[in-house]
Design a protein around this motif. Sequence first.
Motif, mmCIF file in Angstrom:
data_model
loop_
_atom_site.group_PDB
_atom_site.id
_atom_site.type_symbol
_atom_site.label_atom_id
_atom_site.label_comp_id
_atom_site.label_asym_id
_atom_site.label_seq_id
_atom_site.Cartn_x
_atom_site.Cartn_y
_atom_site.Cartn_z
ATOM 1 N N CYS A 638 1.417 9.016 -15.319
ATOM 2 C CA CYS A 638 1.761 9.461 -13.976
ATOM 3 C C CYS A 638 0.978 8.454 -12.889
ATOM 4 N N TYR A 639 1.638 7.636 -12.199
ATOM 5 C CA TYR A 639 1.084 6.616 -11.292
ATOM 6 C C TYR A 639 0.378 7.358 -10.129
ATOM 7 N N GLU A 640 -0.623 6.846 -9.686
ATOM 8 C CA GLU A 640 -1.307 7.235 -8.356
ATOM 9 C C GLU A 640 -0.163 7.625 -7.401
ATOM 10 N N LYS A 641 0.658 6.780 -7.072
ATOM 11 C CA LYS A 641 1.452 6.921 -6.124
ATOM 12 C C LYS A 641 2.394 8.129 -6.307
ATOM 13 N N THR A 642 2.893 8.414 -7.543
ATOM 14 C CA THR A 642 3.878 9.474 -7.771
ATOM 15 C C THR A 642 2.761 10.917 -7.673
ATOM 16 N N ALA A 643 1.604 10.889 -8.191
ATOM 17 C CA ALA A 643 0.653 11.837 -8.200
ATOM 18 C C ALA A 643 0.471 12.400 -6.866
ATOM 19 N N ARG A 644 0.226 11.457 -5.748
ATOM 20 C CA ARG A 644 -0.043 11.640 -4.335
ATOM 21 C C ARG A 644 1.274 12.541 -3.772
ATOM 22 N N LYS A 645 2.221 11.856 -3.935
ATOM 23 C CA LYS A 645 3.436 12.104 -2.986
ATOM 24 C C LYS A 645 4.041 13.488 -3.979
ATOM 25 N N THR A 646 4.153 13.513 -5.240
ATOM 26 C CA THR A 646 4.872 14.580 -5.754
ATOM 27 C C THR A 646 3.820 15.902 -5.963
ATOM 28 N N PHE A 647 2.656 15.512 -6.570
ATOM 29 C CA PHE A 647 1.734 16.646 -6.621
ATOM 30 C C PHE A 647 0.508 16.862 -5.617
ATOM 31 N N ARG A 648 0.619 15.980 -4.723
ATOM 32 C CA ARG A 648 -0.194 16.271 -3.565
ATOM 33 C C ARG A 648 -1.981 15.824 -4.008
ATOM 34 N N LYS A 649 -2.132 15.007 -4.891
ATOM 35 C CA LYS A 649 -3.290 14.551 -5.496
ATOM 36 C C LYS A 649 -4.196 14.264 -4.561
ATOM 37 N N TRP A 650 -5.534 14.747 -4.228
ATOM 38 C CA TRP A 650 -6.413 14.707 -3.482
ATOM 39 C C TRP A 650 -6.496 15.606 -1.949
ATOM 40 N N ASP A 651 -5.118 16.139 -1.963
ATOM 41 C CA ASP A 651 -4.932 17.042 -0.772
ATOM 42 C C ASP A 651 -5.711 18.710 -1.157
#
Length: 747
Positions: A638-651
């Motif tokens: 799971c690339y960082e860009k996907t993790a942030r966009k899809t799973f709101r990583k760090w939100d």
Amino acid sequence: MNNVFELRGEMNSSKPKKNRPVPQLKGLKIEVDTIRKFRNQLEEIKQFWESEKYLDGALVSIHYKRVIPKSSRVNRILGTKSKPSSKFICGAKYDGFDENNIGKAHIITYYISIEQLTDTIQLLKFLENITATRFEDTATEKKVRELKPFFKQNVYSYSEVVQGLVDLKEIETFSIEKESINENGNHMISFYKTSTNLDCLFEKLHIDPLNIEKIDEQTYVFSKHDMSVILQEVPYLVSMGLQDLNEVCPIQFQISKPLYELKEIPDPKDEPVIGVIDMHFKKGSTYLDKWVDYKRVTSDEIELEDNDYEHGTRVSSIIVDGPSLNPHLDDHCGRFRVRHFGIGASGKLNNSTALKQIRDIIEDNLDIKVWNISLGSEFEVSRNYMSVQGALLDELQFKYDILIIVAGTNKPEKIGNESYRIGSPADSLNSIVVNSVSLKKEVPSYARKGPVLSFFIKPDVSYYGGTVEEPIQVVTASGDITQTRGTSYAAPWIARKASYLIDKMGISREVAKALLIDSAAGWGNQQKFDVGYGVVPVSIDDVLQSKDNEIRFVMSGKMRNTEIYTHRLPVNLIDGKHPFKAKVTMTYFPKCDRYSGVDYSCTELDVHFGRVYEDKKGSFQIKSIDANHQGDDGIHVCYEKTARKTFRKWDNVKHLEEKVNERSKDVKAMTEKGFWGIKINEKERQDEKYGEDIDFGLVITLKEIHDENRYTDFINRCIAHGWIVNEINIENRTAIYNVAEEEIEWD
């Protein structure tokens, strides 16, 4: 309608895994020319810092090829044999933005010693030489593995070489970053955290300390002249800069249409108190006097003008008596008392003064759980760092059990129809930021938009703040009732609802925030950077109740270790299938670090919710409704860009939901008893454990796709499996609140 209920029970926890990350050689391909380019760049950077007289050490920025996760950042490059490079990070920002204003790649700045820089150059010389002589000018996974025995007699270990090569494959370039600043007017400047004593630096630069205003250990306000000196002599030390033009002001538009209607309301009793930090409240001229405890914070030496009372009076009038003034927006929350703190004068407020006053006000009034701030800046927030005001609100909410509601700021009239980012402090991550919509839920022309730091969804929610055609009625400083519009008048409505949930219903702030966001999101709403997760319903009943075909319950708790979970949610089974679609909203209040730039939130909580199944090893796992595999065992890229966009990583807000339409079908149970599960993983950006014991709030909704009411059956199944169920009955909890607030007279 079904009541929302609390589900309480013990959740299991897992101890943190102590496996050290192994450098991934897979896909490695580095040319000798690339390594030589990096070495040359670092040698030039070293030459600059060796001749520099104001800094003992070196600031080196790495431009990465992408938005880079913590696990893929350099480890040996710029580090030492005993300390990884992450120990020396002092700033982070984005290198360019896409068409949606989302950051394309990271620029991470490191503060290291000249010795570390020299050591890194020596390592690159070795990697350059071995790539040329042993790898035929190209280092690949196969070639590196085949040469492993060679390193036993060498100055660098095999693991160091592997880590160094893996570090380099993610790098675009090395540089010395210089912050771009508009030199007009006074400026608030933040410096990188280095070994440099800033007071000594100012003395060397012949900057008079009496002309400097200190905001915190690394942030100061300078005159135009002194700022020019800094940018001429030490521009590389400046990590952030923003204008300080007395920019904090009330967020308002005025519609001059007084109605001259006089009103009377009962005297206050034991209603909840909401804190308001705003311009001033006019005592003695409105029917709200007994409901508002006004405290002037502005110095008595400053003479207030009539207009200084206008905005604050209007805001507090909505909190006290909004539904009476606007019957079509009756939220069934009743009236609220207000403790109103008046700051500023002449329609504006100095930034640094506001910061100190807001901190003192909140820390001296910790009995207040909900605050409303409808002040903000005309200027857009930076895309690379949090405002000082936003960071202060985040710090206060991390430290104390409070919830701050912030207006989303209005667009200056001179901007016209152009898109315009929100202003501080509406970039506050932990606060609920509120934008305005019309009664038709359309975005008005004055609304501004996010995201914040090119990522975080702001505003959080929207509400009715009035338009020219559909204004909001408020009380003026003269006691008249007039009509107006603006985000200033949307935020107080959400403050009312938040106080009702926290003070009257006894709900934690984490769950209260999650309930408000979840109610706004509904089903199928997409997060947007102008309305957030959606528009909060008018009636509090629609926040605390669900439709007959829905089961909505809340859970809360503290993080223990790095993972907590339960595999025993007994979701109703019908012929071996679950007739439900689900959605989840989770919120928490993390520690934040303004000096980390775009890597602002220190703690990540990642939630998984869905059916439980047994894997090949006999362990129980959760098939999350959003196909989230972060933290799962096994190979799940799971690339960082996907993790942030899809799973709101760090939100700090997570909202996941399944699609619901006429083609929705039952889903097959994955275990005999048909259990569902929840898992929450915790990660840290820094070595400090800021997330230890952090509180979280969950709102979970199950929608029955055949329109059956399975509410009672689900509750009974939960009780049978050891869960404690507390129904949030509005009437019962209101009665409990009223009894608890009664004064007891002792004989």
